[in-house]
Design a protein around this motif. Structure first.
Motif, PDB file in Angstrom:
ATOM      1  N   PHE A 288      25.318  59.748   8.731  1.00 50.02           N
ATOM      2  CA  PHE A 288      25.813  60.111   9.857  1.00 50.02           C
ATOM      3  C   PHE A 288      26.418  58.887  10.545  1.00 50.02           C
ATOM      4  CE2 PHE A 288      22.996  63.970   9.793  1.00 50.02           C
ATOM      5  CZ  PHE A 288      24.015  64.976   9.827  1.00 50.02           C
TER       6      PHE A 288
ATOM      7  N   PHE B 161      27.935  73.530  15.186  1.00 53.44           N
ATOM      8  CA  PHE B 161      26.776  74.371  15.265  1.00 53.44           C
ATOM      9  C   PHE B 161      26.729  74.963  16.437  1.00 53.44           C
ATOM     10  CE2 PHE B 161      23.402  72.885  11.785  1.00 53.44           C
ATOM     11  CZ  PHE B 161      24.506  72.543  10.830  1.00 53.44           C
TER      12      PHE B 161
ATOM     13  N   ASP C 131      26.872  63.297  13.885  1.00 54.62           N
ATOM     14  CA  ASP C 131      25.896  63.918  14.501  1.00 54.62           C
ATOM     15  C   ASP C 131      26.870  64.774  15.932  1.00 54.62           C
ATOM     16  OD1 ASP C 131      23.646  63.453  13.461  1.00 54.62           O
ATOM     17  OD2 ASP C 131      23.445  61.606  14.375  1.00 54.62           O
TER      18      ASP C 131
ATOM     19  N   ASN D  59      33.838  69.592   6.445  1.00 56.99           N
ATOM     20  CA  ASN D  59      32.416  69.725   6.603  1.00 56.99           C
ATOM     21  C   ASN D  59      32.274  68.168   7.308  1.00 56.99           C
ATOM     22  OD1 ASN D  59      31.230  72.032   5.873  1.00 56.99           O
ATOM     23  ND2 ASN D  59      29.978  70.859   4.114  1.00 56.99           N
TER      24      ASN D  59
ATOM     25  N   LYS E 268      28.572  67.543  14.713  1.00 57.65           N
ATOM     26  CA  LYS E 268      27.799  68.598  14.166  1.00 57.65           C
ATOM     27  C   LYS E 268      27.476  69.671  15.506  1.00 57.65           C
ATOM     28  CE  LYS E 268      22.978  69.412  12.162  1.00 57.65           C
ATOM     29  NZ  LYS E 268      21.856  68.707  11.658  1.00 57.65           N
ATOM     30  N   GLU E 269      27.146  68.872  16.593  1.00 56.76           N
ATOM     31  CA  GLU E 269      27.240  69.690  17.824  1.00 56.76           C
ATOM     32  C   GLU E 269      28.063  70.776  18.090  1.00 56.76           C
ATOM     33  OE1 GLU E 269      25.187  65.747  20.117  1.00 56.76           O
ATOM     34  OE2 GLU E 269      27.215  66.671  20.798  1.00 56.76           O
TER      35      GLU E 269
ATOM     36  N   ASP F 142      33.001  74.052   7.686  1.00 62.00           N
ATOM     37  CA  ASP F 142      34.052  73.861   8.714  1.00 62.00           C
ATOM     38  C   ASP F 142      35.419  73.001   8.133  1.00 62.00           C
ATOM     39  OD1 ASP F 142      34.153  70.835   9.249  1.00 62.00           O
ATOM     40  OD2 ASP F 142      31.910  70.961   9.510  1.00 62.00           O
TER      41      ASP F 142
ATOM     42  N   TRP G 190      30.651  68.287   9.821  1.00 63.86           N
ATOM     43  CA  TRP G 190      29.168  68.223  10.493  1.00 63.86           C
ATOM     44  C   TRP G 190      28.209  67.355   9.521  1.00 63.86           C
ATOM     45  CZ3 TRP G 190      24.579  70.156   8.175  1.00 63.86           C
ATOM     46  CH2 TRP G 190      24.827  70.809   7.182  1.00 63.86           C
ATOM     47  N   ARG G 191      28.894  67.066   8.503  1.00 64.89           N
ATOM     48  CA  ARG G 191      27.928  66.129   7.703  1.00 64.89           C
ATOM     49  C   ARG G 191      28.460  64.676   7.861  1.00 64.89           C
ATOM     50  NH1 ARG G 191      24.739  68.499   3.766  1.00 64.89           N
ATOM     51  NH2 ARG G 191      25.325  66.928   2.039  1.00 64.89           N
TER      52      ARG G 191
END
Length: 293
Positions: free
Chosen positions: A2, A110, A103, A97, A106-107, A132, A99-100
């Motif tokens: 991350f 998610f 961080d 992706n 990812k918030e 995503d 989110w990978r």
């Protein structure tokens, strides 16, 4: 690995003022429920899509839009001149992706607020993330051909849905997403990848069957949700600014993986479903449950 998150406090700049904002307010908004009206539920279930106003605030869109834009241009590898690209490549920069990668991305991905809307629209008990993807249509970027997303997904049921989130007001000249109303129920063009051929075939068939199209602009804070088999397209970006859009694809948390029916689904099985066995639920770490009742 991350990337490092941004500071907890952030300054948002608006005309004539600067606002110091506690980031906890942004996180709270991403977590708080949004009530989907009975009219919106009925629209989605009849037409295969719905556009919802004021789902996200300007503050959330500014903060996460800036972050995601930075990531898109950092991770993008498509650098060919526009005139040398294929129709698909001219349509948008596509980074998946996020989110990978970060961080704070990812918030956003998610967000329980966004995942709950998807759950309610599909009338299921909960949703998993499929993946995503950021879809950035550059200035002079071309049209996005007619297509249905679920052509690419080795999933057993039509309980799939995509949220389309513009980070700016999106007028017609920027190429807002357009939907063929009620097309989720017709089995035409379901074996055609997104291409010049899909644009021609589906444009002709949808016109022949007299499907209405909704191609209206998106206000700031307005998002859309569309079903996996709903046909959609977007016009070119005729403005001098990028059309910045983030999407998340959700599936029923009890969805089942099926045997891939084409090479694209085989690739998706490997890439986004971690090669989980046919007949199983997509329960890998790539496909977390984002909301459940």
């Amino acid at each position: 690995m991350f990337l490092s998150p941004r500071p907890f406090k952030t300054t948002l700049t608006y005309p004539y003022m600067e606002v110091q904002l506690d980031k906890s307010l942004l996180l709270r908004e991403l977590d708080e429920p949004y009530t989907v009206s009975p009219e919106a539920l009925a629209c989605y279930r009849e037409n295969g899509y719905v556009k919802l106003k004021d789902v996200l605030s300007p503050a959330v869109l500014d903060y996460y839009g800036t972050l995601i834009t930075d990531l898109v241009f950092k991770l993008n590898t498509l650098t060919k001149p526009m005139e040398e690209r294929t129709t698909y490549e001219r349509a948008f920069l596509q980074i998946m992706n996020l989110w990978r990668e970060n961080d704070e991305a990812k918030e956003f991905v998610f967000s329980r607020r966004l995942a709950k809307i998807a759950t309610d629209l599909m009338d299921v008990e909960g949703v998993r993330l499929y993946h995503d993807q950021a879809l950035y249509k550059e200035p002079s970027g071309g049209f996005t051909p007619w297509h249905a997303d679920q052509f690419y997904w080795p999933l057993a049921t039509p309980k799939t849905i995509t949220v389309w989130i513009p980070f700016q007001y999106t007028p017609m000249e920027m190429g807002p997403l357009a939907f063929a109303e009620k097309s989720q129920n017709v089995e035409i063009g379901r074996d055609v990848e997104i291409s010049d051929e899909s644009e021609q075939l589906l444009a002709e068939k949808l016109a022949e069957l007299n499907f209405s199209m909704n191609d209206t602009p998106f206000d700031l804070g307005e998002v859309s949700y569309h079903a996996g088999w709903t046909f959609h397209r977007a016009g070119p970006n005729l403005s001098d600014k990028p059309r910045k859009v983030m999407t998340m694809i959700y599936m029923d948390k009890d969805q089942t993986i099926i045997k891939p029916r084409n090479s694209y689904q085989q690739n998706d099985l490997t890439t986004w479903l971690a090669s989980y066995p046919v007949g199983s639920k997509p329960e890998s770490t790539l496909n977390p449950i984002l909301f459940s009742y």
